[in-house]
Design an enzyme around this catalytic site. Structure first.
Site: not given
Length: 372
Positions: A43, A205
């Site tokens: 991320s 993500d």
């Protein structure tokens, strides 16, 4: 010893990582390469790791550039935050919901992160990664992303040619030249930011489906791990609810779970394996293909949600009104703001906190890196 740096995800919270690196870099000469052989990020941590990889030959320059970016951040540099821009994007998403799925290929999302794509294209020279690997300043860089097509966790990596791809339960390691889309995929918080198409599949993500965040740097060859964990202590560890928790609280709880729980459980599992290995002989270790991995974990000493609440008014008004639709305000018992508040007052505070936390453990850190 091959040292790996593990940078977890957490949106704006990732500014904390820069403070920790700032504390470490002051003990190295100006022209020294990074003290990490392997960089692994998820991320927002993937963005920090990639930026550091492009400056692997000069640790000071890499940290200085990252600090400049985070200290001068604005929410509008990450996602569209103007009233007109937010309304335009939401209208577009509403229209998309009324259309046939074949009528539009655009990904649905609450926020438009095109500004982040523009920022990454401007700041990161991906060609420097291979150059630093060839120069020996870096062994490997990996970026984790979650595949929506098959629910597997993928570690896209660039590294020394001796490193092989791997397949394990629910996770894969794939050699691939990294580009902006890999970073956008790794940081695409579900529903908040749009999914990204990579190699004919769609990714989001990297913290989602990530069963073993530490496996990637270990597969890449790390024998020691320095982990910057963004899981912060909560002011009220045991919350007392007089009624059902609100949507904002539940959403914040889910984000905390996605970004922190798997890393914490993986660290616990690694510690248990290390303790078990002390009880068996070296011959048995070799036959089992197991090795002890030394780790150093640093995490925030303060509740990042509480810090974010102090800077709530810094958030663009359009985003504040949008969050209020979901019941999120300055007084809300939710950590969502701490992930989405990309404003320099907040990010600078996190940098300072990271620096202070690292300096409070600097003797142990210097011992880990064998710094005289």
């Amino acid at each position: 010893m091959t040292i790996g740096l593990v940078l977890g995800g957490g949106g704006a919270r990732a500014a904390y990582q820069i403070g920790v690196l700032k504390a470490i870099v002051q003990f190295y000469p100006r022209n020294h390469h990074i003290p990490f052989d392997i960089l692994s990020g998820t991320s927002a941590g993937a963005i920090n790791a990639t930026s550091l990889a492009t400056h692997a030959s000069c640790f000071h320059l890499g940290v200085k550039k990252l600090e400049w970016v985070w200290r001068n951040f604005e929410t509008s540099k990450v996602y569209e935050a103007s009233i007109f821009g937010v309304l335009k994007h939401l209208s577009k998403m509403a229209l998309k919901g009324l259309q046939n799925d074949l009528a539009s290929n655009d990904a649905g999302s609450l926020l438009n992160n095109q500004p982040l794509r523009d920022l990454l294209n401007q700041l990161i020279d991906f060609n420097r990664i291979d150059r630093n690997i060839h120069l020996g300043a870096l062994t490997a860089l990996s970026v984790d992303a979650s595949c929506y097509n098959n629910s597997l966790s993928y570690s896209f990596f660039q590294g020394h040619m001796s490193i092989k791809e791997w397949k394990r339960a629910r996770r894969r390691g794939v050699r691939n030249p990294l580009i902006t889309d890999h970073l956008l995929a790794s940081s695409a918080i579900p529903l908040v930011f749009p999914s990204i198409k990579l190699n004919r599949a769609f990714f989001g993500d990297g913290s989602v489906h990530q069963l073993s965040p530490l496996s990637s740097p270990i597969h890449l060859g790390a024998t020691k791990l320095f982990v910057i964990n963004l899981d912060s202590p909560q002011k009220n560890s045991e919350k007392q609810f007089r009624q059902h928790p609100k949507t904002a609280t539940i959403t914040g709880h889910l984000l905390d779970t996605i970004f922190s729980d798997t890393l914490n459980s993986d660290l616990e599992r690694l510690t248990r394996i290390n303790e078990t290995l002390t009880l068996i002989s070296d011959t048995d270790k070799a036959s089992l293909n197991l090795k002890s991995i030394e780790t150093f974990v640093i995490k925030p000493s303060e509740d990042l949600s509480q810090i974010a609440a102090r800077y709530y008014e810094e958030m663009p008004i359009a985003i504040r009104y949008l969050l209020k639709l979901f019941g999120i305000s300055q007084q809300s018992d939710s950590s969502i703001v701490s992930y989405l508040l990309f404003e320099k007052a907040y990010t600078s505070s996190l940098i300072e906190l990271g620096y202070q936390d690292a300096m409070s453990q600097i003797d142990e850190i210097k011992q880990f890196f064998d710094i005289e």
